[in-house]
Motif scaffolding. Structure first.
Motif, short mmCIF file in Angstrom:
data_model
loop_
_atom_site.label_atom_id
_atom_site.label_comp_id
_atom_site.label_asym_id
_atom_site.label_seq_id
_atom_site.Cartn_x
_atom_site.Cartn_y
_atom_site.Cartn_z
N LEU A 137 -3.70 5.24 -1.81
CA LEU A 137 -4.49 5.11 -2.57
C LEU A 137 -4.86 6.03 -3.17
O LEU A 137 -4.60 6.37 -4.58
CB LEU A 137 -5.88 4.85 -2.17
CG LEU A 137 -6.80 4.51 -3.53
CD1 LEU A 137 -6.48 3.78 -4.54
CD2 LEU A 137 -7.95 4.39 -3.40
N GLU A 138 -5.25 7.35 -2.73
CA GLU A 138 -4.77 8.65 -2.65
C GLU A 138 -2.93 9.37 -3.47
O GLU A 138 -3.19 9.81 -4.66
CB GLU A 138 -5.07 9.64 -2.39
CG GLU A 138 -5.98 9.86 -1.13
CD GLU A 138 -6.72 10.81 -0.57
OE1 GLU A 138 -5.47 11.63 0.17
OE2 GLU A 138 -7.96 10.93 0.20
N ALA A 139 -2.22 8.59 -2.83
CA ALA A 139 -1.17 9.38 -4.09
C ALA A 139 -0.77 8.12 -4.71
O ALA A 139 0.19 8.80 -5.82
CB ALA A 139 0.58 8.98 -2.56
N GLY A 140 -1.32 6.66 -5.14
CA GLY A 140 -1.05 5.78 -6.18
C GLY A 140 -1.59 7.11 -7.36
O GLY A 140 -1.11 6.55 -8.60
N ILE A 141 -2.75 6.85 -7.30
CA ILE A 141 -4.16 7.80 -8.40
C ILE A 141 -2.89 8.95 -8.78
O ILE A 141 -3.01 9.44 -9.55
CB ILE A 141 -5.02 8.09 -7.69
CG1 ILE A 141 -5.60 6.86 -7.32
CG2 ILE A 141 -6.30 9.33 -8.96
CD1 ILE A 141 -7.29 6.61 -6.76
N ALA A 142 -2.27 9.83 -7.87
CA ALA A 142 -1.79 11.43 -7.98
C ALA A 142 -0.72 10.59 -9.13
O ALA A 142 0.32 11.36 -9.76
CB ALA A 142 -1.69 11.82 -6.68
N LEU A 153 3.84 3.75 -9.22
CA LEU A 153 2.41 4.94 -8.36
C LEU A 153 3.17 3.64 -7.09
O LEU A 153 2.47 3.80 -5.61
CB LEU A 153 1.77 3.37 -9.36
CG LEU A 153 0.61 3.93 -10.51
CD1 LEU A 153 1.57 4.91 -11.03
CD2 LEU A 153 -0.65 3.94 -10.93
N SER A 154 3.48 2.00 -7.50
CA SER A 154 3.84 1.38 -6.51
C SER A 154 5.04 2.02 -5.22
O SER A 154 4.68 2.30 -4.21
CB SER A 154 5.02 -0.08 -6.90
OG SER A 154 3.67 -0.95 -7.80
N TYR A 155 6.07 3.01 -5.91
CA TYR A 155 6.84 3.75 -4.50
C TYR A 155 5.76 4.38 -3.47
O TYR A 155 5.76 5.04 -2.77
CB TYR A 155 7.62 4.49 -5.38
CG TYR A 155 8.75 5.39 -4.83
CD1 TYR A 155 9.49 4.60 -3.81
CD2 TYR A 155 8.61 6.73 -4.92
CE1 TYR A 155 10.31 5.68 -3.37
CE2 TYR A 155 8.61 7.80 -3.75
CZ TYR A 155 10.01 6.95 -2.84
OH TYR A 155 10.36 7.74 -2.47
N ALA A 156 4.52 5.17 -4.41
CA ALA A 156 4.00 6.63 -3.99
C ALA A 156 2.81 5.65 -2.66
O ALA A 156 3.51 6.29 -1.05
CB ALA A 156 3.12 7.18 -5.08
N MET A 157 2.83 4.50 -3.09
CA MET A 157 2.14 3.88 -1.88
C MET A 157 2.36 3.15 -1.20
O MET A 157 1.90 3.87 0.16
CB MET A 157 0.88 2.57 -2.48
CG MET A 157 -0.52 3.53 -3.50
SD MET A 157 -1.41 1.82 -3.95
CE MET A 157 -0.36 1.09 -5.67
#
Length: 257
Positions: A137-142, A153-157
């Motif tokens: 979740l933190e990665a998606g928000i970042a 966002l999807s890739y980061a999560m």
């Protein structure tokens, strides 16, 4: 439908988000060994109504559920990860509990979820499950901000989830939110960067990475709502509603300090 909120509307959504975060934090403090899932639902109802808000779940009747949902919060225990229908069950020491809450206040909705172990620290695997969803979740928000794409966002999560050794289910994920709980765009928990809708200031998104220990397959309970891991393995789910700003993303569903 994709809504872009005005600054005044985002202010109202902030109020809703703070209420969601505060209710979830209060429930986590209250829950102990022996707490019944129906008690959690009753506490949630009381806090929602006292705040002058309304539940997004009571009358919720999507095509995939046996609606209306008829309760005020989703309660998933151990292998139940999504849409957990509250039932007559007393929580035991070491149960992994997920609480998912969406409410509407002054015309705007907010949605968040937490997972924690009841009455104990939990096993290393339980903690890894929960922490992986939090880090995803933190990665998606970042990754969120003006001109970013949904795929970023999807890739980061997904990268966080897969690096931790878990599989990703793409049937259910995050979503747009605003004057209604579920809106476009859909936000999968894995994807390709640079693809999808371009984010704009005023867009609200509910990001919700969820994982299962050893599978990405779901099965549904006879209640027509509760989704469980197909293998009976443990699960975890973390969610925040965010607002896209001129410079990045703001988390709306933090509890009031």
């Amino acid at each position: 439908m994709i809504e872009i909120l005005t600054p005044a509307e985002v202010d109202r959504a902030r109020e809703t988000g703070a209420l969601v975060g505060t209710i979830l934090a209060t429930l986590k403090e209250r829950v102990t060994v022996g707490t019944n899932l129906l008690e959690i639902d009753a506490w949630t109802k009381e806090m929602i109504l006292e705040a002058g808000a309304e539940s997004c779940y009571v009358d919720y009747a999507p095509s995939f559920g046996n609606g209306p949902f008829g309760h005020y919060i989703c309660t998933g225990v151990n292998d139940a990860v999504l849409h957990g229908l509250p039932r007559d069950y007393a929580l035991a020491q070491g149960d992994l509990l997920s609480l998912d809450l969406a409410i509407k206040l002054r015309g705007f909705a907010a949605d968040a979820a937490i997972s924690f172990v009841v009455g104990a620290e939990g096993s290393n695997e339980d903690q890894k499950l929960i922490e992986t969803t939090q880090k995803a979740l933190e990665a998606g928000i970042a990754a969120a901000g003006p001109n970013a794409k949904i795929g970023d966002l999807s890739y980061a999560m997904g990268a966080v989830i897969k690096a931790a050794g878990y599989k990703v289910n793409l049937e259910f994920g995050g979503h747009g939110i605003g004057s209604t709980m579920h809106q476009d765009p859909h936000v999968s928990n894995d994807g390709r960067p640079g693809r999808g809708y371009k984010l704009r200031p005023g867009l609200l998104l509910a990001l919700e990475p969820w994982i299962m220990t050893d599978t990405n397959k779901l099965i549904m309970d006879k209640d027509g709502w509760t989704l469980r891991s197909a293998t009976g393995c443990r699960t975890a789910h973390t969610e925040h509603t965010i607002a896209i700003t001129e410079t990045g993303a703001e988390i709306l569903t933090l509890p009031r300090s």
